[in-house]
Scaffold this active site. Sequence first.
Site, PDB file in Angstrom:
ATOM      1  N   ASP A   1       0.813  -1.224   0.000  1.00  0.00           N
ATOM      2  CA  ASP A   1       0.000   0.000   0.000  1.00  0.00           C
ATOM      3  C   ASP A   1       0.846   1.273   0.000  1.00  0.00           C
ATOM      4  O   ASP A   1       0.408   2.321   0.472  1.00  0.00           O
ATOM      5  CB  ASP A   1      -0.954   0.015   1.206  1.00  0.00           C
ATOM      6  CG  ASP A   1      -1.914  -1.164   1.186  1.00  0.00           C
ATOM      7  OD1 ASP A   1      -2.393  -1.515   0.094  1.00  0.00           O
ATOM      8  OD2 ASP A   1      -2.160  -1.739   2.264  1.00  0.00           O
ATOM      9  N   ARG A   2       2.059   1.157  -0.498  1.00  0.00           N
ATOM     10  CA  ARG A   2       2.985   2.292  -0.586  1.00  0.00           C
ATOM     11  C   ARG A   2       3.353   2.845   0.791  1.00  0.00           C
ATOM     12  O   ARG A   2       3.803   3.981   0.905  1.00  0.00           O
ATOM     13  CB  ARG A   2       2.412   3.421  -1.461  1.00  0.00           C
ATOM     14  CG  ARG A   2       2.146   3.040  -2.915  1.00  0.00           C
ATOM     15  CD  ARG A   2       3.432   2.657  -3.615  1.00  0.00           C
ATOM     16  NE  ARG A   2       3.279   2.567  -5.048  1.00  0.00           N
ATOM     17  CZ  ARG A   2       2.926   1.451  -5.713  1.00  0.00           C
ATOM     18  NH1 ARG A   2       2.679   0.349  -5.018  1.00  0.00           N
ATOM     19  NH2 ARG A   2       2.838   1.429  -7.014  1.00  0.00           N
TER      20      ARG A   2
END
Length: 217
Positions: free
Chosen positions: A195-196
Amino acid sequence: MEFPDFAITDIGRLRAEYVGDPLTDEQGDPIELFDRWLADAVAAGVPEPNAMALATATPDGQPSVRIVLLKEFDARGAVFFTGYQSRKGQELAANPRAAVTMLWHPIRRQVRIEGRVEQVDAAESDAYFASRPRGSQISAAASPQSQVVASREALLALRDDIEARSSGADVERPATWGGYRIALEVIEFWQGSADRFHDRLRFTATPSGWTLDRLAP
């Protein structure tokens, strides 16, 4: 991620998935951590794992960046070799600071280094030059790196001249070619996460040792 008919308009849709263990704060010495990460990149089969993007700038702040190869790394700094009269060499002569990034995308990691730059001593440059394949030695001796040339044929003529003059003898390192060492003032380790929500640890050199900060992704 499949784009069988990829077009430039698809750039915004490109997505890489990051999975793996998070990077904890208990990493110890950054020199040892770098050694482990580079060994991991080699073991993972990353192409040219010692490649790094080197950024330099003119005194008035005009930046430039290119790929060079890391050839030595220890507590004294990160070393690469090039022509002193190249664009990077001229910029470092006027503004002796640089930053590099090493990206090992298959293992979702990158390392950034920032610091002051100085030329390595002549003996160290001689030793590395002598270790290079003969063809690479001839190319380094022949090339007026970063200078405008009339044609590829003109470059080949320069190379052929060096090869003819050094036939049967060692190729001497040009005085205009050698190594630079980037001091390890700042080293940042980046680990890709889902999710970065990436991990970033920044080590900063101080007179009393390293300080460690965690940075937001």
